[in-house]
Design a protein around this motif. Structure first.
Motif, PDB file in Angstrom:
ATOM      1  N   LEU A  74      19.449 -10.837  -1.907  1.00 52.67           N
ATOM      2  CA  LEU A  74      19.035  -9.442  -2.005  1.00 52.67           C
ATOM      3  C   LEU A  74      17.630  -9.318  -1.427  1.00 52.67           C
ATOM      4  O   LEU A  74      16.706 -10.004  -1.876  1.00 52.67           O
ATOM      5  CB  LEU A  74      19.056  -8.988  -3.467  1.00 52.67           C
ATOM      6  CG  LEU A  74      18.774  -7.516  -3.752  1.00 52.67           C
ATOM      7  CD1 LEU A  74      19.793  -6.624  -3.052  1.00 52.67           C
ATOM      8  CD2 LEU A  74      18.774  -7.253  -5.249  1.00 52.67           C
ATOM      9  N   LYS A  75      17.458  -8.450  -0.427  1.00 47.66           N
ATOM     10  CA  LYS A  75      16.174  -8.301   0.251  1.00 47.66           C
ATOM     11  C   LYS A  75      15.655  -6.878   0.091  1.00 47.66           C
ATOM     12  O   LYS A  75      16.422  -5.936   0.042  1.00 47.66           O
ATOM     13  CB  LYS A  75      16.312  -8.625   1.742  1.00 47.66           C
ATOM     14  CG  LYS A  75      16.705 -10.072   2.027  1.00 47.66           C
ATOM     15  CD  LYS A  75      16.766 -10.346   3.511  1.00 47.66           C
ATOM     16  CE  LYS A  75      17.124 -11.800   3.794  1.00 47.66           C
ATOM     17  NZ  LYS A  75      17.167 -12.095   5.252  1.00 47.66           N
ATOM     18  N   PHE A  76      14.326  -6.754   0.017  1.00 45.91           N
ATOM     19  CA  PHE A  76      13.678  -5.459  -0.139  1.00 45.91           C
ATOM     20  C   PHE A  76      12.499  -5.373   0.834  1.00 45.91           C
ATOM     21  O   PHE A  76      11.878  -6.384   1.148  1.00 45.91           O
ATOM     22  CB  PHE A  76      13.119  -5.272  -1.553  1.00 45.91           C
ATOM     23  CG  PHE A  76      14.013  -5.736  -2.652  1.00 45.91           C
ATOM     24  CD1 PHE A  76      14.983  -4.906  -3.172  1.00 45.91           C
ATOM     25  CD2 PHE A  76      13.888  -7.012  -3.179  1.00 45.91           C
ATOM     26  CE1 PHE A  76      15.796  -5.317  -4.194  1.00 45.91           C
ATOM     27  CE2 PHE A  76      14.706  -7.443  -4.205  1.00 45.91           C
ATOM     28  CZ  PHE A  76      15.669  -6.598  -4.709  1.00 45.91           C
ATOM     29  N   SER A  77      12.188  -4.180   1.262  1.00 53.70           N
ATOM     30  CA  SER A  77      10.979  -3.978   2.063  1.00 53.70           C
ATOM     31  C   SER A  77      10.465  -2.569   1.830  1.00 53.70           C
ATOM     32  O   SER A  77      11.236  -1.654   1.526  1.00 53.70           O
ATOM     33  CB  SER A  77      11.254  -4.198   3.554  1.00 53.70           C
ATOM     34  OG  SER A  77      12.188  -3.242   4.035  1.00 53.70           O
ATOM     35  N   THR A  78       9.175  -2.408   1.963  1.00 48.49           N
ATOM     36  CA  THR A  78       8.564  -1.093   1.818  1.00 48.49           C
ATOM     37  C   THR A  78       7.293  -1.048   2.662  1.00 48.49           C
ATOM     38  O   THR A  78       6.672  -2.079   2.934  1.00 48.49           O
ATOM     39  CB  THR A  78       8.224  -0.796   0.343  1.00 48.49           C
ATOM     40  OG1 THR A  78       7.708   0.533   0.218  1.00 48.49           O
ATOM     41  CG2 THR A  78       7.174  -1.769  -0.193  1.00 48.49           C
ATOM     42  N   SER A  79       6.923   0.141   3.083  1.00 48.13           N
ATOM     43  CA  SER A  79       5.674   0.328   3.816  1.00 48.13           C
ATOM     44  C   SER A  79       5.140   1.709   3.492  1.00 48.13           C
ATOM     45  O   SER A  79       5.885   2.604   3.073  1.00 48.13           O
ATOM     46  CB  SER A  79       5.882   0.181   5.333  1.00 48.13           C
ATOM     47  OG  SER A  79       6.813   1.136   5.799  1.00 48.13           O
ATOM     48  N   GLY A  80       3.847   1.866   3.675  1.00 44.21           N
ATOM     49  CA  GLY A  80       3.251   3.150   3.335  1.00 44.21           C
ATOM     50  C   GLY A  80       1.770   3.180   3.647  1.00 44.21           C
ATOM     51  O   GLY A  80       1.255   2.353   4.410  1.00 44.21           O
ATOM     52  N   PHE A  81       1.092   4.159   3.024  1.00 46.93           N
ATOM     53  CA  PHE A  81      -0.319   4.381   3.291  1.00 46.93           C
ATOM     54  C   PHE A  81      -1.056   4.696   1.994  1.00 46.93           C
ATOM     55  O   PHE A  81      -0.502   5.304   1.079  1.00 46.93           O
ATOM     56  CB  PHE A  81      -0.506   5.553   4.264  1.00 46.93           C
ATOM     57  CG  PHE A  81       0.258   5.416   5.540  1.00 46.93           C
ATOM     58  CD1 PHE A  81      -0.271   4.724   6.612  1.00 46.93           C
ATOM     59  CD2 PHE A  81       1.521   5.986   5.666  1.00 46.93           C
ATOM     60  CE1 PHE A  81       0.440   4.592   7.795  1.00 46.93           C
ATOM     61  CE2 PHE A  81       2.240   5.861   6.843  1.00 46.93           C
ATOM     62  CZ  PHE A  81       1.698   5.162   7.910  1.00 46.93           C
ATOM     63  N   ARG A  82      -2.320   4.276   1.955  1.00 47.38           N
ATOM     64  CA  ARG A  82      -3.203   4.662   0.851  1.00 47.38           C
ATOM     65  C   ARG A  82      -4.423   5.370   1.430  1.00 47.38           C
ATOM     66  O   ARG A  82      -5.002   4.917   2.413  1.00 47.38           O
ATOM     67  CB  ARG A  82      -3.655   3.424   0.057  1.00 47.38           C
ATOM     68  CG  ARG A  82      -4.731   3.765  -1.004  1.00 47.38           C
ATOM     69  CD  ARG A  82      -5.127   2.534  -1.800  1.00 47.38           C
ATOM     70  NE  ARG A  82      -5.772   1.516  -0.998  1.00 47.38           N
ATOM     71  CZ  ARG A  82      -7.065   1.497  -0.691  1.00 47.38           C
ATOM     72  NH1 ARG A  82      -7.860   2.485  -1.081  1.00 47.38           N
ATOM     73  NH2 ARG A  82      -7.576   0.500   0.023  1.00 47.38           N
ATOM     74  N   PHE A  83      -4.802   6.477   0.792  1.00 48.05           N
ATOM     75  CA  PHE A  83      -6.007   7.214   1.160  1.00 48.05           C
ATOM     76  C   PHE A  83      -6.894   7.311  -0.079  1.00 48.05           C
ATOM     77  O   PHE A  83      -6.472   7.837  -1.108  1.00 48.05           O
ATOM     78  CB  PHE A  83      -5.663   8.628   1.648  1.00 48.05           C
ATOM     79  CG  PHE A  83      -4.744   8.670   2.829  1.00 48.05           C
ATOM     80  CD1 PHE A  83      -5.252   8.710   4.120  1.00 48.05           C
ATOM     81  CD2 PHE A  83      -3.371   8.667   2.649  1.00 48.05           C
ATOM     82  CE1 PHE A  83      -4.396   8.760   5.214  1.00 48.05           C
ATOM     83  CE2 PHE A  83      -2.505   8.720   3.738  1.00 48.05           C
ATOM     84  CZ  PHE A  83      -3.016   8.757   5.017  1.00 48.05           C
ATOM     85  N   SER A  84      -8.126   6.812   0.003  1.00 45.13           N
ATOM     86  CA  SER A  84      -9.079   6.906  -1.097  1.00 45.13           C
ATOM     87  C   SER A  84     -10.349   7.590  -0.586  1.00 45.13           C
ATOM     88  O   SER A  84     -10.826   7.294   0.514  1.00 45.13           O
ATOM     89  CB  SER A  84      -9.430   5.518  -1.645  1.00 45.13           C
ATOM     90  OG  SER A  84      -8.263   4.822  -2.058  1.00 45.13           O
ATOM     91  N   TYR A  85     -10.905   8.480  -1.407  1.00 48.58           N
ATOM     92  CA  TYR A  85     -12.062   9.273  -0.979  1.00 48.58           C
ATOM     93  C   TYR A  85     -13.143   9.249  -2.052  1.00 48.58           C
ATOM     94  O   TYR A  85     -12.868   9.472  -3.243  1.00 48.58           O
ATOM     95  CB  TYR A  85     -11.636  10.721  -0.710  1.00 48.58           C
ATOM     96  CG  TYR A  85     -12.779  11.636  -0.335  1.00 48.58           C
ATOM     97  CD1 TYR A  85     -13.460  11.465   0.870  1.00 48.58           C
ATOM     98  CD2 TYR A  85     -13.186  12.664  -1.180  1.00 48.58           C
ATOM     99  CE1 TYR A  85     -14.502  12.300   1.227  1.00 48.58           C
ATOM    100  CE2 TYR A  85     -14.236  13.506  -0.834  1.00 48.58           C
ATOM    101  CZ  TYR A  85     -14.894  13.314   0.370  1.00 48.58           C
ATOM    102  OH  TYR A  85     -15.931  14.137   0.715  1.00 48.58           O
ATOM    103  N   GLY A  86     -14.378   8.949  -1.639  1.00 50.88           N
ATOM    104  CA  GLY A  86     -15.509   8.980  -2.553  1.00 50.88           C
ATOM    105  C   GLY A  86     -15.970  10.408  -2.770  1.00 50.88           C
ATOM    106  O   GLY A  86     -16.727  10.953  -1.960  1.00 50.88           O
ATOM    107  N   LEU A  87     -15.505  11.030  -3.851  1.00 53.56           N
ATOM    108  CA  LEU A  87     -15.783  12.449  -4.088  1.00 53.56           C
ATOM    109  C   LEU A  87     -17.251  12.675  -4.406  1.00 53.56           C
ATOM    110  O   LEU A  87     -17.882  13.609  -3.905  1.00 53.56           O
ATOM    111  CB  LEU A  87     -14.901  12.964  -5.227  1.00 53.56           C
ATOM    112  CG  LEU A  87     -14.877  14.466  -5.447  1.00 53.56           C
ATOM    113  CD1 LEU A  87     -14.384  15.191  -4.200  1.00 53.56           C
ATOM    114  CD2 LEU A  87     -14.003  14.826  -6.650  1.00 53.56           C
TER     115      LEU A  87
END
Length: 266
Positions: A74-87
């Motif tokens: 059983l194989k899994f994969s994921t990808s994405g993005f993170r955005f962090s902002y110094g308010l």
């Protein structure tokens, strides 16, 4: 095994990260750090993760074969993005999204005004499904149910080359799921050691425990995460990691690989 089958069909795979707060910066792997993104600065991070499994931990915490033959994986994969902002000073907000924008994890953290080798902070977040699949509000698989997350962060500087991050998180679902899942706790610790000026060796331990109405359905997982961070450029950090599940109950036992590129935008 019935519960595992439900997870395969409905949720595929979540890397056990969906339940935790998202969108927040980290100086290592597997744990959030107290240091926020600088004020009026954006941290952008594309990431990719891959994992596979042939085994699972049953309700007695015993390792079992997932398939009846050895030729299946059983194989899994994921990808994405993170955005962090110094308010503003010592405070950041952020969001994590997969490539298909099917779910979203909001997060915020604040570093307490404590100086010294030990720093502390607080975090909070909200996770929810936003599209690309059928969603039943009151009868959802537990990783897809909207939830609130809160917790504490600790960072301890041992020396100029070595530092430890630790966070403890509590998650509460808005609705009880069809399997009776309501809440969970997560503990993450990570150690980094600079073997060279711009090369940081990383090791992390992560533990999560998920509570159900029927205690026999409770699940937990202990994962060892190893990796390296390469900081050769001023505004770029490349992180490579490999997690391994060590112990568990009612969970898959996986091995995996991850890659993330952290980009700082002034």
């Amino acid at each position: 095994m019935k519960k595992l089958t439900l997870l395969i069909i409905v949720t595929l795979f979540s890397l056990n990260s969906y339940s935790q707060v998202g969108g927040l910066s980290a100086s290592k792997i597997g744990a959030v750090c107290t240091t926020p993104v600088p004020e009026n600065t954006i941290e952008f991070e594309p990431f990719f993760a891959y994992a596979l499994t042939n085994h699972y931990f049953d309700s007695n915490s015993t390792r079992q074969n997932l398939f009846s033959t050895s030729d299946s994986t059983l194989k899994f994969s994921t990808s994405g993005f993170r955005f962090s902002y110094g308010l503003f000073k010592n405070f950041e907000i952020g969001v994590t999204l997969p490539v298909d924008v099917s779910e979203v994890r909001f997060g915020a953290k604040y570093k307490l005004p404590i100086e010294g080798n030990l720093n502390m902070g607080v975090l909070a977040g909200y996770n929810t499904l936003i599209g690309n699949q059928i969603y039943a509000r009151r009868n959802s698989a537990h990783e897809m149910t909207p939830s609130f997350v809160g917790g504490l962060i600790f960072t301890y500087k041992i020396s100029e080359k070595m530092c430890i991050d630790f966070d403890a998180q509590f998650q509460k679902h808005k609705e009880e799921t069809i399997a009776g899942h309501t809440q969970g706790v997560f503990f993450n610790s990570a150690v980094g050691y600079y073997i060279f000026e711009n090369v940081n060796l990383l090791t992390a331990l992560s533990y999560n425990y998920k509570f159900y109405n029927n205690p026999t359905d409770d699940s937990y997982l202990l994962t060892l995460n190893t990796g390296i961070a390469i900081e050769r450029a001023k505004h770029f950090i490349l992180v490579i990691n490999a997690p391994f599940d060590l112990l568990g109950k009612n969970e898959y036992q996986t091995t995996g690989f991850g890659l993330a590129l952290t980009i700082l935008l002034d």
